[in-house]
Write an enzyme that holds these catalytic residues in place. Structure first.
Site, short mmCIF file in Angstrom:
data_model
loop_
_atom_site.label_atom_id
_atom_site.label_comp_id
_atom_site.label_asym_id
_atom_site.label_seq_id
_atom_site.Cartn_x
_atom_site.Cartn_y
_atom_site.Cartn_z
N CYS A 10 0.85 -1.18 0.00
CA CYS A 10 0.00 0.00 0.00
C CYS A 10 0.89 1.25 0.00
O CYS A 10 2.11 1.15 0.13
CB CYS A 10 -0.92 0.00 1.21
SG CYS A 10 -0.08 -0.14 2.77
N CYS A 13 3.44 1.79 2.84
CA CYS A 13 4.62 0.93 2.85
C CYS A 13 5.66 1.44 1.85
O CYS A 13 6.85 1.41 2.12
CB CYS A 13 4.22 -0.50 2.51
SG CYS A 13 2.72 -1.03 3.34
#
Lengths: 77, 359
Positions: A10, A13
């Site tokens: 995502c 991250c």
């Protein structure tokens, strides 16, 4: 040092990965940064919330996007 | 017993060097009045822009829709900024690790209740759902209790709760929180009884048997650190959800200006038996950030839609989302996924009918 960034991919991250690479560049020397986005691997390492960061196998924090400065601090310690 | 001062002060890490006042939260002193000023000026400014600057007629459909939009954009963005800041600040006191330890080896019932309540306040991102799910199970949190948490965490969204409180009043906000918690509690209890452990994916079952390895120690942030995280949260969340909010306000403005009340009362009114399932069916595939739904909810309620149907719509949009279901599919086999969506969906529909009937 072996620096691992945990996250399924995502946006948060990816941001943490970017900050980590930046911190490692500033630190200099020979270090490896790898991204782990595999769920079984995360589960085995006890990652509960992503993104998380481990240095030399030791989980340092999780569920947080740390800034490059914070990571640099952490790597120097 | 006289407390030993050295023991009572075990709270503190070695005193850190004092940071300048402005960094330690002093910036809030000018920031808060500025926020109040902007918020108070929004209604007049929006009317002036719509009816004077753009020359639209007050009372006309287009005029009212444009005024709604111009008023809601600053209002919602300002509210969102404040609420996200407060919520993120408070969330630095709660973490999934602490919640997991609080829930480990709890029995059914009390565990489900606790999990549903903690689900509201715990910082949770749907991309974390899988590691969290496994981490909970491995620490000995029962499957049903884990489900209560997984249902409550997205469904009773702390930001949506704050926005609802600010825009629709405390009664609607309380109703939303109470129903979400009840659904999460019941769904977890039911799913726990169904003995679904065998419907977890194989690798999850293996992972649960393996011993846990090293865990990250948690640091205790300073006040400055907590405030900084609040600011970071505003940057992350407001920076990411503003397109959803603009879209939500556009839909809300359209409803406010152009959809006649008779149509709304017919479709989402309390007398139409199909209004609740319709609201849920429309809501599930719609994926929006929780904050983006609030302007739509505000406009629907303003046009006389029944509270039960509107809450059902809102919960279906934010509590049962397609992307999250796809993520959970990585750990659960289809029967478990179906049970999950079925139980939660049924709970939302039930609550919708209940509120339409009693309010």
């Amino acid at each position: 040092m072996l620096i691992e960034v945990f996250g399924p991919g995502c946006a948060k991250c990816e941001t943490l990965l970017k900050h980590t690479k930046h911190a490692v560049e500033q630190l200099g020397g020979d270090h490896t940064v790898i991204k782990i986005s595999d769920y079984p691997a995360m589960a085995a390492r006890g990652v509960l919330s992503t993104p998380a960061l481990a240095v030399d196998g030791q989980l340092k924090f999780q569920g947080k996007v740390a800034s490059s400065a914070e990571i640099l601090e952490l790597l120097k310690a | 017993m006289a407390a030993d001062p050295a023991v009572t002060c075990a709270c503190g890490a070695p005193p850190a060097p004092r940071e300048p006042f402005l960094r330690r939260g002093g910036w809030l002193l000018p920031a808060l009045p500025l926020w109040v000023l902007l918020y108070a000026a929004a209604p007049a400014a929006s009317k002036w822009t719509a009816f004077r600057l753009l020359g639209l007629t007050p009372g006309s459909r287009l005029g009212e829709a444009v005024a709604f939009f111009l008023y809601d954009v600053p209002k919602v963005l300002l509210l969102l900024t404040l609420i996200v800041f407060i919520v993120t600040f408070l969330q630095t006191f709660v973490s999934p690790l602490k919640v997991r330890d609080a829930l480990a080896r709890r029995n059914q019932g009390l565990g489900n209740a606790l999990a549903s309540l903690l689900g509201i306040v715990t910082p949770f991102c749907s991309c974390s759902a899988v590691p969290l799910f496994i981490g909970f199970l491995r620490a000995g949190v029962p499957l049903g209790v884990t489900f209560s948490f997984l249902v409550a965490a997205p469904m009773v969204n702390e930001v949506a709760l704050g926005m609802l409180f600010a825009m629709a009043g405390w009664k609607v906000a309380l109703l939303y929180a109470a129903t979400g918690v009840s659904i999460a509690f019941t769904a977890g209890l039911v799913l726990g009884r169904l003995r679904m452990e065998r419907h977890l994916e194989g690798w999850v079952q293996d992972a649960l048997k393996a011993p846990a390895l090293g865990e990250g120690g948690e640091e205790r942030p300073t006040l400055t650190g907590r405030l900084d995280q609040g600011v970071q949260g505003v940057r992350d969340i407001v920076g990411k959800v503003w397109p959803f909010i603009l879209a939500g306000i556009l839909v809300g403005a359209f409803i406010h200006g152009f959809v006649p009340e008779s149509l709304m009362a017919g479709m989402l009114g309390r007398n139409a038996w199909y209004s609740v399932p319709l609201a849920v069916l429309v809501g599930i595939p719609l994926y929006s950030n929780a904050a983006g739904v609030i302007p739509i909810v505000e406009a629907l309620l303003g046009k006389g839609a029944a509270l039960g149907s509107t809450l059902a719509f809102m919960m279906a949009v934010i509590g049962l989302s397609l992307p999250e279901t796809i993520i959970l599919r990585k750990v659960m086999r289809p029967p478990l996924i179906a049970a999950f969506v079925g139980v939660v969906g049924a709970g939302i529909i039930l609550v919708g009918y209940l509120f339409n009937a009693i309010l």
